[in-house]
Design a protein around this motif. Structure first.
Motif, PDB file in Angstrom:
ATOM      1  N   LEU A   1       0.822  -1.203   0.000  1.00  0.00           N
ATOM      2  CA  LEU A   1       0.000   0.000   0.000  1.00  0.00           C
ATOM      3  C   LEU A   1       0.862   1.261   0.000  1.00  0.00           C
ATOM      4  CD1 LEU A   1      -2.646  -1.166   2.638  1.00  0.00           C
ATOM      5  CD2 LEU A   1      -2.751  -1.354   0.152  1.00  0.00           C
ATOM      6  N   GLU A   2       1.977   1.211   0.726  1.00  0.00           N
ATOM      7  CA  GLU A   2       2.853   2.375   0.787  1.00  0.00           C
ATOM      8  C   GLU A   2       3.471   2.683  -0.572  1.00  0.00           C
ATOM      9  OE1 GLU A   2       3.625   4.760   3.130  1.00  0.00           O
ATOM     10  OE2 GLU A   2       1.813   3.882   3.988  1.00  0.00           O
ATOM     11  N   ALA A   3       3.770   1.644  -1.343  1.00  0.00           N
ATOM     12  CA  ALA A   3       4.365   1.868  -2.667  1.00  0.00           C
ATOM     13  C   ALA A   3       3.428   2.669  -3.557  1.00  0.00           C
ATOM     14  CB  ALA A   3       4.693   0.525  -3.318  1.00  0.00           C
ATOM     15  N   VAL A   4       2.138   2.427  -3.423  1.00  0.00           N
ATOM     16  CA  VAL A   4       1.165   3.189  -4.210  1.00  0.00           C
ATOM     17  C   VAL A   4       1.058   4.609  -3.682  1.00  0.00           C
ATOM     18  CG1 VAL A   4      -1.266   3.328  -4.897  1.00  0.00           C
ATOM     19  CG2 VAL A   4      -0.124   1.096  -4.798  1.00  0.00           C
ATOM     20  N   ARG A   5       1.007   4.746  -2.357  1.00  0.00           N
ATOM     21  CA  ARG A   5       0.877   6.080  -1.758  1.00  0.00           C
ATOM     22  C   ARG A   5       2.071   6.971  -2.100  1.00  0.00           C
ATOM     23  NH1 ARG A   5      -0.629   2.974   3.152  1.00  0.00           N
ATOM     24  NH2 ARG A   5      -2.906   2.946   3.296  1.00  0.00           N
TER      25      ARG A   5
ATOM     26  N   LEU B   1       9.453 -10.624 -11.392  1.00  0.00           N
ATOM     27  CA  LEU B   1       8.711 -11.887 -11.314  1.00  0.00           C
ATOM     28  C   LEU B   1       9.596 -13.083 -11.644  1.00  0.00           C
ATOM     29  CD1 LEU B   1       5.169 -11.119 -12.796  1.00  0.00           C
ATOM     30  CD2 LEU B   1       5.730 -11.792 -10.453  1.00  0.00           C
ATOM     31  N   THR B   2      10.569 -12.901 -12.523  1.00  0.00           N
ATOM     32  CA  THR B   2      11.452 -14.030 -12.811  1.00  0.00           C
ATOM     33  C   THR B   2      12.199 -14.461 -11.550  1.00  0.00           C
ATOM     34  OG1 THR B   2      13.346 -12.652 -13.485  1.00  0.00           O
ATOM     35  CG2 THR B   2      11.737 -13.233 -15.193  1.00  0.00           C
ATOM     36  N   GLY B   3      12.561 -13.487 -10.708  1.00  0.00           N
ATOM     37  CA  GLY B   3      13.189 -13.814  -9.434  1.00  0.00           C
ATOM     38  C   GLY B   3      12.231 -14.500  -8.482  1.00  0.00           C
TER      39      GLY B   3
ATOM     40  N   ARG C   1      -2.534 -14.444  -2.783  1.00  0.00           N
ATOM     41  CA  ARG C   1      -1.160 -14.539  -2.267  1.00  0.00           C
ATOM     42  C   ARG C   1      -0.846 -13.427  -1.279  1.00  0.00           C
ATOM     43  NH1 ARG C   1       1.505 -15.295  -7.263  1.00  0.00           N
ATOM     44  NH2 ARG C   1       0.742 -17.416  -6.879  1.00  0.00           N
ATOM     45  N   TYR C   2      -1.228 -12.205  -1.641  1.00  0.00           N
ATOM     46  CA  TYR C   2      -0.901 -11.042  -0.809  1.00  0.00           C
ATOM     47  C   TYR C   2      -2.149 -10.380  -0.232  1.00  0.00           C
ATOM     48  CZ  TYR C   2       3.451 -11.605  -3.433  1.00  0.00           C
ATOM     49  OH  TYR C   2       4.597 -12.107  -4.006  1.00  0.00           O
TER      50      TYR C   2
ATOM     51  N   ASP D   1       9.025  -7.728  -3.439  1.00  0.00           N
ATOM     52  CA  ASP D   1      10.142  -7.357  -2.567  1.00  0.00           C
ATOM     53  C   ASP D   1       9.905  -7.705  -1.094  1.00  0.00           C
ATOM     54  OD1 ASP D   1      11.625  -6.319  -4.677  1.00  0.00           O
ATOM     55  OD2 ASP D   1      10.737  -4.314  -4.470  1.00  0.00           O
ATOM     56  N   LEU D   2       8.755  -8.256  -0.769  1.00  0.00           N
ATOM     57  CA  LEU D   2       8.517  -8.663   0.618  1.00  0.00           C
ATOM     58  C   LEU D   2       9.556  -9.698   1.042  1.00  0.00           C
ATOM     59  CD1 LEU D   2       4.623  -8.993   0.549  1.00  0.00           C
ATOM     60  CD2 LEU D   2       5.937  -7.304   1.834  1.00  0.00           C
ATOM     61  N   PRO D   3       9.937  -9.729   2.312  1.00  0.00           N
ATOM     62  CA  PRO D   3      10.962 -10.691   2.751  1.00  0.00           C
ATOM     63  C   PRO D   3      10.511 -12.134   2.532  1.00  0.00           C
ATOM     64  CG  PRO D   3       9.884  -9.617   4.635  1.00  0.00           C
ATOM     65  CD  PRO D   3       9.446  -8.879   3.412  1.00  0.00           C
TER      66      PRO D   3
END
Length: 397
Positions: A50-54, A76-78, A236-237, A281-283
């Motif tokens: 959510l912060e990435a959008v804000r 996504l490949t990662g 998933r998220y 990028d989530l852990p």
């Protein structure tokens, strides 16, 4: 008055949402409704998404590339590599939710009148996607007594015709929670190679595999040109409203075809792609607690269901759904009755009748799907309601 299309007339309504008016009426009467009918997680969407959008800062909200932002596809490949899946970013086309991925797959691989074989019970919206693409769903029945394991290969062989172009699975499965084994995936590989079929694999619940290894269709060597994976960030998220999915395949000719459909709708949503990119990028340990929470809910739900006289619920290996057989005459009537005529301590439970997940008429009449998307306390109270309801339901068998 102009007449609507035949397609519009036969487009099926959602069997998952058809009881909503009865739930709304129950709430207006002051009855608390425990929603086990729909796969809307109650887990909070991760704050970094959510912060990435804000924090996004640009002066023009432009179209993205029709295949989706390259930065996201490269990330996504990662993501896939963590599951032992090797794909190039050019083998991924970002879609507006997993739903659009499935529709694109149907339209790029199947002609009007072609057939796709699907083990039933299956995600009910496959029916709607098939109507949109003017293709036919051909069911092969799995049964609750086997825990909804893959039906015998002979059952598939009986259904194959010159019109058969694909097999579609959901792994882990919605609505059953079944987790397909490597041996079962190898059976499907042999079938697809023998009859030159696509293997569509809906992998929306990949992370939620509890009792074994998750075997992606992309793990199956020798089937690279046949496999089409449909993916989504929704479950998933806990980001169902973001509407970001993907088509993933090594088949370059198919990617070219899907790309033309992607270009026709211009681009997937920009803010949602920002959110999805942040999600990657989530852990790595993000899913540890989430998965443990869902597994605890599953264990409680299944134990409580099987403790009710006359109820049988196989233990689902993944996703967050369970199918249960109840001692009732008709699941549709029972689920409506729960909302319309029953309350225990001013509470009731909303379930999905299993009939909406079968294509074969008459199947699922004593079965319901339950989504364990509520916390443990609420699941326990919902099971209290269900147990009391089954004691007094007029159509108990």
């Amino acid at each position: 008055m102009p007449k609507i299309s035949q397609r519009g007339q036969i487009m099926p309504p959602s069997p998952i949402r058809k009881l909503v008016p009865f739930a709304e009426a129950a709430k207006k009467r002051g009855t608390k409704v425990y929603h086990l009918n729909i796969g809307q997680p109650d887990i909070e969407t991760p704050a970094p998404i959510l912060e990435a959008v804000r924090k996004s800062d640009f002066k023009i909200l432009e179209y993205s590339h029709s295949a989706g932002n390259e930065s996201y596809r490269r990330k996504l490949t990662g993501y896939y590599s963590k599951f032992g899946i090797t794909v190039d970013h050019t083998e991924i086309i970002v879609t507006t939710g997993g739903s659009e991925a499935i529709i694109f797959g149907f339209m790029a691989c199947l002609d009007p009148g072609d057939e796709v074989i699907v083990p039933e019970p299956f995600y009910a919206n496959y029916n709607g996607f098939a109507v949109e693409a003017e293709v036919n769903i051909v069911p092969v029945t799995s049964t609750i007594d086997t825990g909804f394991a893959l039906p015998p290969i002979e059952d598939f062989e009986k259904m194959i015709t010159p019109k058969t172009k694909a097999i579609l699975i959901c792994n882990p499965n919605n609505p059953t929670g079944y987790l397909y084994s490597r041996a079962e995936m190898e059976v499907l590989k042999a079938l697809c190679l023998k009859h030159n079929l696509f293997l569509f694999s809906d992998e929306a619940y990949r992370e939620f595999s509890y009792d074994g290894e998750n075997i992606s269709a992309l793990h199956i060597a020798g089937l690279e040109q046949h496999v089409v994976v449909f993916d989504t960030i929704s479950k998933r998220y806990s980001a169902c409203g973001a509407r970001i999915g993907a088509v993933v395949t090594h088949n370059r000719g198919l990617l070219d075809a899907v790309m033309k459909f992607a270009q026709a709708r211009l681009s997937p949503p920009s803010f949602a792609q920002i959110a999805a990119e942040a999600a990657v990028d989530l852990p790595d340990n993000y899913f540890d607690s989430i998965k443990a929470e869902y597994q605890g809910r599953r264990d409680l739900l299944v134990a409580r269901l099987n403790a009710i006289p006359g109820v049988f619920c196989p233990n689902p290996g993944g996703a967050f759904y369970a199918m249960a057989r109840l001692p009732i005459d008709d699941a549709d009537k029972f689920c409506q009755w729960l909302l319309e005529s029953f309350a225990h301590e001013q509470q009731t439970v909303m379930l999905s009748p299993a009939t909406g997940f079968y294509a074969t008429p008459g199947l699922g009449r004593q079965e319901v799907r339950l989504a364990y998307v509520l916390n443990l306390e609420d699941i326990a109270k919902a099971m209290d309601c269900l147990a009391k309801a089954l004691e007094v339901y007029p159509g108990r068998q």
